[in-house]
Design a protein around this motif. Structure first.
Motif, PDB file in Angstrom:
ATOM      1  N   TYR A  52       0.767  -1.238   0.021  1.00 13.56           N
ATOM      2  CA  TYR A  52       0.118  -0.026   0.051  1.00 13.56           C
ATOM      3  C   TYR A  52       0.903   1.238   0.101  1.00 13.56           C
ATOM      4  N   LEU A  55      -0.174   4.869  -1.439  1.00 14.37           N
ATOM      5  CA  LEU A  55      -1.627   5.080  -1.694  1.00 14.37           C
ATOM      6  C   LEU A  55      -2.185   6.102  -0.320  1.00 14.37           C
ATOM      7  N   CYS A  56      -2.759   7.052  -0.662  1.00 17.43           N
ATOM      8  CA  CYS A  56      -3.277   7.814   0.425  1.00 17.43           C
ATOM      9  C   CYS A  56      -5.014   7.809   0.513  1.00 17.43           C
ATOM     10  N   SER A  57      -5.596   8.147   1.455  1.00 21.38           N
ATOM     11  CA  SER A  57      -7.085   8.111   1.325  1.00 21.38           C
ATOM     12  C   SER A  57      -7.579   9.466   0.537  1.00 21.38           C
ATOM     13  N   ASP A  58      -6.915  10.548   0.425  1.00 16.80           N
ATOM     14  CA  ASP A  58      -7.508  11.619  -0.267  1.00 16.80           C
ATOM     15  C   ASP A  58      -7.043  11.405  -1.558  1.00 16.80           C
ATOM     16  N   ASP A  59      -6.415  10.447  -2.251  1.00 15.15           N
ATOM     17  CA  ASP A  59      -6.363  10.373  -3.751  1.00 15.15           C
ATOM     18  C   ASP A  59      -7.758  10.150  -4.355  1.00 15.15           C
ATOM     19  N   SER A  60      -8.119  10.794  -5.380  1.00 17.01           N
ATOM     20  CA  SER A  60      -9.149  10.768  -6.168  1.00 17.01           C
ATOM     21  C   SER A  60      -9.380   9.718  -7.074  1.00 17.01           C
ATOM     22  N   MET A  61      -8.333   8.872  -7.131  1.00 21.53           N
ATOM     23  CA  MET A  61      -8.198   7.609  -7.888  1.00 21.53           C
ATOM     24  C   MET A  61      -8.053   6.384  -6.986  1.00 21.53           C
ATOM     25  N   LEU A  62      -8.510   6.649  -5.665  1.00 23.70           N
ATOM     26  CA  LEU A  62      -8.226   5.628  -4.550  1.00 23.70           C
ATOM     27  C   LEU A  62      -8.800   4.268  -4.954  1.00 23.70           C
ATOM     28  N   LYS A  65      -6.902   2.458  -7.934  1.00 24.82           N
ATOM     29  CA  LYS A  65      -5.441   2.317  -7.818  1.00 24.82           C
ATOM     30  C   LYS A  65      -5.505   0.891  -6.669  1.00 24.82           C
ATOM     31  N   SER A  89     -13.739   7.167   1.159  1.00 22.62           N
ATOM     32  CA  SER A  89     -12.411   7.605   1.493  1.00 22.62           C
ATOM     33  C   SER A  89     -12.119   8.280   2.879  1.00 22.62           C
TER      34      SER A  89
END
Length: 116
Positions: A52, A55-62, A65, A89
């Motif tokens: 992981y 990868l971060c929770s505020d990514d618009s493509m969560l 990804k 998210s």
């Protein structure tokens, strides 16, 4: 065939024997273990789990990804595919569709302690 894990422990039947699972139940358990294990943390198999990092929770493509990462980590689970249906998210609870042969089901995984 695999031994069932329940509440973080090996499930037993009344006689004291292990409870075994097969088919879609086994596939879901293996997907959940792979999704909830950070790659490299399991000392007996450093390849088990999902990486992981990045990868971060505020990514618009969560969701997209996350699906790619989970497909990679679950690629060696025989006759099984995984798809991310949704991932909130805020709570970081992901709903996964697991398909084993011609059967499918959904399961939830709480990634709040894994994804920052």
């Amino acid at each position: 065939m695999d031994v069932m894990i329940s509440d973080g422990d090996i499930a037993m039947v009344a006689s004291g024997d292990y409870r075994y699972i097969t088919g879609i139940e086994e596939a879901v358990q293996r997907v959940r273990i792979s999704a909830l294990t950070y790659k490299g943390d399991f000392v007996f198999d450093r390849e088990l789990g999902t990486d992981y990092s990045g990868l971060c929770s505020d990514d618009s493509m969560l969701c997209e990804k996350l699906e790619l990462l989970l497909k990679e980590s679950c690629a060696d689970i025989h006759d099984t595919t995984v798809e991310v249906i949704s991932c909130d998210s805020d709570s970081l609870i992901a709903v996964l569709k697991v398909v084993f042969k011609n059967r499918e089901t959904t399961t939830e995984v709480d990634l709040s302690g894994i994804i920052q």
